[in-house]
Design an enzyme around this catalytic site. Structure first.
Site, short mmCIF file in Angstrom:
data_model
loop_
_atom_site.label_atom_id
_atom_site.label_comp_id
_atom_site.label_asym_id
_atom_site.label_seq_id
_atom_site.Cartn_x
_atom_site.Cartn_y
_atom_site.Cartn_z
N GLY A 11 0.85 -1.19 0.00
CA GLY A 11 0.00 0.00 0.00
C GLY A 11 0.88 1.23 0.00
O GLY A 11 1.50 1.55 1.02
N MET A 12 0.98 1.90 -1.15
CA MET A 12 1.86 3.07 -1.30
C MET A 12 1.05 4.34 -1.04
O MET A 12 0.13 4.66 -1.79
CB MET A 12 2.45 3.11 -2.71
CG MET A 12 3.25 1.87 -3.10
SD MET A 12 4.77 1.66 -2.14
CE MET A 12 5.79 2.95 -2.84
N ASP A 17 7.47 5.77 4.82
CA ASP A 17 7.40 4.43 5.41
C ASP A 17 7.02 3.36 4.39
O ASP A 17 7.63 2.29 4.32
CB ASP A 17 6.42 4.42 6.59
CG ASP A 17 6.83 5.38 7.69
OD1 ASP A 17 8.04 5.48 7.95
OD2 ASP A 17 5.96 6.03 8.28
N CYS A 102 -10.75 2.72 9.46
CA CYS A 102 -10.19 2.69 8.10
C CYS A 102 -9.28 1.47 7.92
O CYS A 102 -9.34 0.79 6.89
CB CYS A 102 -9.42 3.98 7.85
SG CYS A 102 -8.69 4.04 6.23
N CYS A 199 -7.19 9.86 8.73
CA CYS A 199 -6.59 9.00 7.71
C CYS A 199 -6.61 9.58 6.30
O CYS A 199 -5.58 10.05 5.83
CB CYS A 199 -7.17 7.59 7.76
SG CYS A 199 -8.94 7.50 7.94
#
Length: 368
Positions: A11-12, A17, A102, A199
């Site tokens: 998940g980019m 990170d 989320c 988020c």
């Protein structure tokens, strides 16, 4: 003949990170691809620019690492399964944590299913600062190695099956190491600041944002002694323990101590305040939690000694948990705790292991 490498979809987010996570997985021999999730339909130019910049950064990192970047729109799922519940909680006078929802509904459900079914992934990976360990055939969730960045609080709803399908490469590192790797690789995200805010709603002003969806209802601010000392613009803008933004001065009866929110009377639309951050009305001896999620997915019965966090970055509080019924527990703290907030999550630990948690239904006040 050697086995083909396992496929991981990272998940980019366009942050440092997830960027470093993708590189670490490449080094570990995985077949790595990226996925950028669009979870909010922007309704203003500034937010559109932020999302576009994040996508551009994610694309630049994937280009640099030589991996494919997929994009997917989960805005409908986010609205239905996260945002509407978030608004309902605020309407009821509680303070929800949408990041936890989320992770539960989008990152480790919609994304996990999409990666496995549509992209043929063996695993997904994210840039969360947590670790996993397999014990007796079940995957456990452990705190991240960097205690300052540990994000297990936000992932307590995950079951062992989801954790088994997820990789958390930066959970074994400290944040400065992650930034140094990104700098050494020349990644555009190396110096990008960590995102804050809700988020996927991002950095926009929360009060303005919430006001678009919920009509504000001004009401009285009263002290614990019943004196009216001001007006609030809407209970939804305030949370227990809050000090800033009350619009009232500090002095009463010669005391210079600042005012803190100690309670919300939702029925009468009244905000109750007291002076001093350790005022007895702000303290709780325990809480009742519901909507429980245990990582091992075994129902909890009986009594357990462990530690709890009632908010992110809080020092662990030693406590005793007692089962009330299938989906409710009573938690008694060893020492009183300030600002225990209904709607937030109570998350339980045994040492490094995150056991699970639940939503704070009510606090058990020190003084009634």
């Amino acid at each position: 003949m050697s086995e083909s490498p396992k496929k991981v979809i990272v998940g980019m987010s366009g942050g440092v990170d997830s960027s470093v996570s993708a590189w670490l997985l490449q080094q570990q021999g995985y077949q790595v691809e990226g996925l950028f999730m669009k979870n909010w339909e922007e309704d203003d130019g500034e937010e559109y620019c932020t999302a576009a910049a994040d996508l551009a950064d994610a694309q630049a990192v994937c280009d640099k690492l030589g991996i494919e970047l997929h994009t997917v729109n989960f805005a409908a799922e986010y609205w239905d399964n996260v945002f509407e519940l978030f608004l309902e909680e605020y309407k009821a006078g509680r303070t929800p944590n949408p990041d936890i929802l989320c992770n539960k509904e989008i990152k480790f459900k919609a994304f996990l299913e999409f990666a496995a079914e549509d992209l043929g992934a063996d695993y997904i990976a994210t840039g969360h600062y947590v670790r996993r360990a397999d014990v007796n055939g079940k995957s456990r969730l452990l705190r991240g190695l960097d205690g300052n960045k540990d994000q297990s609080y936000f992932l307590y709803t995950l079951g062992h099956e989801q954790i088994a399908q997820s990789l958390f490469p930066v959970g074994e590192l400290e944040k400065p190491q992650v930034r140094k790797i990104a700098e050494d690789l020349g990644l555009v995200t190396a110096k990008k600041k960590d995102s804050t805010g809700i988020c996927f709603i991002g950095e926009r002003k929360f009060r303005d944002f919430l006001g678009r969806y919920l009509p504000a209802q001004p009401g009285k601010i009263i002290t614990v002694d019943g004196d009216e000392i001001g007006e609030h613009q809407g209970l939804m803008y305030h949370t227990l323990g809050q000090r800033k933004g009350l619009g009232i001065g500090g002095t009463k009866d010669g005391s210079e101590d600042p005012w803190y929110v100690v309670d919300k009377d939702v029925e009468n639309n009244v905000l109750i305040v007291a002076q001093g951050h350790e005022h007895p009305r702000l303290m709780s001896v325990g809480l009742i939690a519901q909507q429980l999620h245990w990582v091992d997915r075994e129902p909890f019965t009986g009594t357990l000694r462990c530690t709890v966090k009632t908010r992110y970055r809080q020092t662990d509080i030693p406590c005793t948990i007692n089962a009330l019924d299938d989906d409710r527990i009573e938690v008694i703290f060893d020492e009183p705790v300030a600002a225990v907030t209904p709607g937030q999550s109570a998350v339980f630990y045994s040492g490094e292991v995150c056991l699970g948690g639940g939503i704070i239904e009510q606090r058990l006040p020190l003084t009634v």
